[in-house]
Motif scaffolding. Structure first.
Motif: not given
Length: 144
Positions: A92-105
């Motif tokens: 999930x963390x790697x996906x957040x970074x790949x999508x340009x995000x910095x959090x998963x809610x």
């Protein structure tokens, strides 16, 4: 006589139901986050918010699901579940970074597409050979 014995043995084997173990656990998220392997594997620049935990507002970049399995043969169920959860959080963390995000809610357990929502617990299923954790959450980009 030998033929009858072999036939009966074959019938007994095929008639016995295959009962694979699938033990459901609700385990503490905090225990996983305290494990030293968590810091070594999960991206540090991503924040995680489970279920109803208050998260900062941000740009929603999409909802994603992870379904991580690990070998549980010869391991305690809780140990295998911890590793599967670390792997799911890493993904999930790697996906957040790949999508340009910095959090998963709004992270919920999502085993077999059945939501289990908790701020403090995650769901894991363990068998004789495999343990698994599935999570669903929304990737967001929040202001630092």
């Amino acid at each position: 006589m030998k033929m009858i014995t072999m036939s009966l043995a074959a019938l007994a084997v095929t008639a016995a139901p295959a009962a694979a173990r699938d033990t459901r656990y609700e385990l503490k998220i905090a225990d996983v986050q305290a494990d030293p392997r968590y810091a070594q594997n999960v991206p540090a620049g991503v924040k995680f918010y489970f279920a109803n935990q208050t998260a900062p507002a941000g740009q929603n970049l999409g909802e994603f699901v992870t379904n991580r399995k690990t070998n549980s043969f010869g391991k305690q169920d809780e140990e295998a579940c911890t590793w599967a959860m670390i792997s799911a959080m890493k993904e999930l963390g790697e996906r957040a970074i790949a999508e340009g995000g910095n959090a998963v809610i709004n992270i919920v357990s999502y085993y077999k597409k059945k939501p289990f929502s908790s701020d403090t617990l995650y769901e894991c299923h363990a068998g004789a050979i495999v343990a698994g954790v599935a999570l669903k959450g929304s990737v967001v980009k929040v202001s630092p």
